[in-house]
Design an enzyme around this catalytic site. Structure first.
Site, PDB file in Angstrom:
ATOM      1  CG  HIS A  77      -1.484  27.906 -14.735  1.00 53.29           C
ATOM      2  ND1 HIS A  77      -0.522  28.865 -14.584  1.00 53.29           N
ATOM      3  CD2 HIS A  77      -1.061  27.094 -15.753  1.00 53.29           C
ATOM      4  CE1 HIS A  77       0.451  28.656 -15.460  1.00 53.29           C
ATOM      5  NE2 HIS A  77       0.152  27.595 -16.192  1.00 53.29           N
TER       6      HIS A  77
ATOM      7  CE  LYS B 169       1.126  25.701 -12.403  1.00 50.27           C
ATOM      8  NZ  LYS B 169       1.733  24.387 -12.674  1.00 50.27           N
TER       9      LYS B 169
HETATM   10  N1  LIG Z   1       5.999  21.286 -18.758  1.00 53.04           N
HETATM   11  C1  LIG Z   1       4.819  21.474 -19.354  1.00 53.04           C
HETATM   12  O1  LIG Z   1       4.737  21.770 -20.568  1.00 53.04           O
HETATM   13  C2  LIG Z   1       3.584  21.287 -18.557  1.00 53.04           C
HETATM   14  C3  LIG Z   1       3.686  20.909 -17.260  1.00 53.04           C
HETATM   15  N2  LIG Z   1       2.575  20.608 -16.537  1.00 53.04           N
HETATM   16  C4  LIG Z   1       2.825  20.076 -15.205  1.00 53.04           C
HETATM   17  O2  LIG Z   1       2.607  18.666 -15.285  1.00 53.04           O
HETATM   18  C5  LIG Z   1       2.139  18.176 -14.038  1.00 53.04           C
HETATM   19  C6  LIG Z   1       0.865  17.390 -14.249  1.00 53.04           C
HETATM   20  O3  LIG Z   1      -0.153  18.242 -14.704  1.00 53.04           O
HETATM   21  P1  LIG Z   1      -1.627  17.683 -14.953  1.00 53.04           P
HETATM   22  O4  LIG Z   1      -1.623  16.528 -15.867  1.00 53.04           O
HETATM   23  O5  LIG Z   1      -2.458  18.871 -15.273  1.00 53.04           O
HETATM   24  O6  LIG Z   1      -1.992  17.190 -13.463  1.00 53.04           O
HETATM   25  P2  LIG Z   1      -3.019  16.033 -13.032  1.00 53.04           P
HETATM   26  O7  LIG Z   1      -3.272  16.249 -11.566  1.00 53.04           O
HETATM   27  O8  LIG Z   1      -4.182  15.994 -13.964  1.00 53.04           O
HETATM   28  O9  LIG Z   1      -2.174  14.706 -13.239  1.00 53.04           O
HETATM   29  C7  LIG Z   1      -1.175  14.260 -12.387  1.00 53.04           C
HETATM   30  C8  LIG Z   1      -1.313  12.769 -12.292  1.00 53.04           C
HETATM   31  O10 LIG Z   1      -0.206  12.216 -11.601  1.00 53.04           O
HETATM   32  C9  LIG Z   1      -0.698  11.139 -10.833  1.00 53.04           C
HETATM   33  N3  LIG Z   1       0.250  10.726  -9.808  1.00 53.04           N
HETATM   34  C10 LIG Z   1       0.242  10.909  -8.467  1.00 53.04           C
HETATM   35  N4  LIG Z   1       1.323  10.323  -7.901  1.00 53.04           N
HETATM   36  C11 LIG Z   1       2.023   9.754  -8.912  1.00 53.04           C
HETATM   37  C12 LIG Z   1       3.214   9.006  -8.997  1.00 53.04           C
HETATM   38  N5  LIG Z   1       3.927   8.701  -7.892  1.00 53.04           N
HETATM   39  N6  LIG Z   1       3.654   8.599 -10.196  1.00 53.04           N
HETATM   40  C13 LIG Z   1       2.956   8.871 -11.309  1.00 53.04           C
HETATM   41  N7  LIG Z   1       1.796   9.564 -11.294  1.00 53.04           N
HETATM   42  C14 LIG Z   1       1.351  10.009 -10.119  1.00 53.04           C
HETATM   43  C15 LIG Z   1      -2.002  11.665 -10.297  1.00 53.04           C
HETATM   44  O11 LIG Z   1      -2.807  10.583  -9.846  1.00 53.04           O
HETATM   45  P3  LIG Z   1      -3.891  10.839  -8.664  1.00 53.04           P
HETATM   46  O12 LIG Z   1      -4.837  11.862  -9.225  1.00 53.04           O
HETATM   47  O13 LIG Z   1      -4.461   9.480  -8.479  1.00 53.04           O
HETATM   48  O14 LIG Z   1      -3.098  11.363  -7.495  1.00 53.04           O
HETATM   49  C16 LIG Z   1      -2.579  12.340 -11.534  1.00 53.04           C
HETATM   50  O15 LIG Z   1      -3.305  11.434 -12.340  1.00 53.04           O
HETATM   51  C17 LIG Z   1       2.019  19.401 -13.139  1.00 53.04           C
HETATM   52  O16 LIG Z   1       3.183  19.511 -12.356  1.00 53.04           O
HETATM   53  C18 LIG Z   1       1.922  20.558 -14.121  1.00 53.04           C
HETATM   54  O17 LIG Z   1       2.401  21.776 -13.584  1.00 53.04           O
HETATM   55  C19 LIG Z   1       1.332  20.723 -17.063  1.00 53.04           C
HETATM   56  C20 LIG Z   1       1.156  21.128 -18.341  1.00 53.04           C
HETATM   57  C21 LIG Z   1       2.280  21.461 -19.205  1.00 53.04           C
HETATM   58  O1  LIG Z   2      -0.145  23.004 -14.334  1.00 53.41           O
HETATM   59  C1  LIG Z   2      -0.371  23.346 -15.519  1.00 53.41           C
HETATM   60  O2  LIG Z   2      -1.462  23.185 -16.051  1.00 53.41           O
HETATM   61  C2  LIG Z   2       0.745  23.919 -16.280  1.00 53.41           C
HETATM   62  N1  LIG Z   2       1.932  23.899 -15.739  1.00 53.41           N
HETATM   63  C3  LIG Z   2       3.145  24.333 -16.328  1.00 53.41           C
HETATM   64  C4  LIG Z   2       3.781  25.405 -15.483  1.00 53.41           C
HETATM   65  O3  LIG Z   2       3.756  25.305 -14.248  1.00 53.41           O
HETATM   66  O4  LIG Z   2       4.363  26.341 -16.044  1.00 53.41           O
HETATM   67  C5  LIG Z   2       3.030  24.651 -17.785  1.00 53.41           C
HETATM   68  C6  LIG Z   2       1.700  25.162 -18.242  1.00 53.41           C
HETATM   69  O5  LIG Z   2       1.631  26.536 -18.016  1.00 53.41           O
HETATM   70  C7  LIG Z   2       0.521  24.422 -17.650  1.00 53.41           C
END
Ligand SMILES: NC(=O)C1=CN([C@@H]2O[C@H](COP(=O)(O)OP(=O)(O)OC[C@H]3O[C@@H](n4cnc5c(N)ncnc54)[C@H](OP(=O)(O)O)[C@@H]3O)[C@@H](O)[C@H]2O)C=CC1
Ligand SMILES: O=C(O)C1=N[C@H](C(=O)O)C[C@H](O)C1
Length: 233
Positions: free
Chosen positions: A130, A134
């Site tokens: 990744h 992450k």
């Molecule tokens: N299940 C799936 O298919 C996938 C899962 N993921 C997971 O999703 C999550 C997010 O990924 P990603 O978008 O890349 O990460 P990012 O870091 O880009 O986004 C996370 C966001 O959450 C915000 N945040 C912080 N605290 C809070 C809160 N209390 N409530 C709401 N938002 C908050 C952050 O703000 P700030 O930056 O201001 O702290 C940031 O904007 C990760 O855990 C990742 O592993 C990702 C892709 C696919």
């Molecule tokens: O953090 C990410 O970007 C992603 N997180 C998920 C994971 O932890 O498996 C899903 C995807 O691979 C992207």
């Protein structure tokens, strides 16, 4: 439908584009842990951070708003989220990966694990790659893959690192700039290697799956998985 985005980072922004293209409206974009009126939304989609996910999910369930969570790295609290959802008769889905391709890959991985379970010449190992932003390792997807093998073989646990043992599945986590998510499962013997691999080319598949799950859960009560949404396996 009116959607609350709990987390407006890389995934939140990708989900917004797809949700709008499917005729939905974003009514909340929550980026920090501030006070919001979640009941303005028909459904909430949480892609936040490990420390915030459980609080966000509980807030939705307590306010009778169906919630989809894709945040990884918070699963120590998963059973509490399930219990709260059952107590309040809410609606909740967690998936480590919402893409259709990965959910097919999960089923393929389980089938392969069944076939390999009695073949002692092969050693299993896994790798996830990744982007460098992450927060958690191994990825939620790698953990789901390992659990799929554990359900279908004599393996008992997964372990972060490269060393294979009789009971453990080794998972190597690599961080390389801009990689959306690549997962590989290997079975190695002295004579050959079987490899299955999923490569995400971008985040659109994760985001589309999350919006499809949000559309699906709207009129339901209970705790579900992406397998229920996609009706596969
Ligand atoms: N299940 C799936 O298919 C996938 C899962 N993921 C997971 O999703 C999550 C997010 O990924 P990603 O978008 O890349 O990460 P990012 O870091 O880009 O986004 C996370 C966001 O959450 C915000 N945040 C912080 N605290 C809070 C809160 N209390 N409530 C709401 N938002 C908050 C952050 O703000 P700030 O930056 O201001 O702290 C940031 O904007 C990760 O855990 C990742 O592993 C990702 C892709 C696919
Ligand atoms: O953090 C990410 O970007 C992603 N997180 C998920 C994971 O932890 O498996 C899903 C995807 O691979 C992207």
């Amino acid at each position: 439908m009116k959607i609350a985005l709990l987390g407006y980072g890389r995934m939140g922004k990708e989900i917004e584009k797809i949700a709008i293209s499917r005729g939905h409206e974003i009514v909340i974009r929550k980026d920090v842990d501030d006070t919001i009126d979640i009941s303005l939304a028909d459904v909430a989609i949480d892609f936040s951070i490990p420390d915030a996910a459980f609080k966000n999910i509980s807030n939705c369930i307590n306010n009778n708003v169906p919630v989809i969570s894709g945040t990884t790295g918070w699963l120590d609290n998963y059973k509490d989220a399930v219990a709260l959802c059952e107590e309040k008769k809410g609606a909740f889905i967690y998936a480590s990966n919402y893409s259709v391709g990965v959910n097919i890959f999960f089923e393929l991985n389980k089938q392969l694990a069944k076939m390999m379970a009695t073949l002692e010449d092969y050693n299993i190992s896994m790798e996830e790659i990744h982007h460098t932003k992450k927060l958690d390792a191994p990825s939620g997807t790698a953990i789901t893959l390992a659990e799929g093998v554990i359900e279908n073989s004599s393996k008992k646990n997964w372990e972060l690192g490269a060393i294979s043992s009789e009971e453990n599945i080794p998972i190597v986590a690599k961080r390389i700039p801009d990689v959306p998510g690549t997962h590989t499962v290997w079975y190695n013997s002295e004579v050959d290697t079987i490899e299955i691999k999923h490569t995400a080319h971008n985040r659109k598949g994760f985001a589309l799956g999350a919006v499809i799950a949000a559309e699906w859960i709207l009129d339901k009560t209970g705790v579900f998985t992406m397998k229920d949404v996609l009706n596969i396996g």
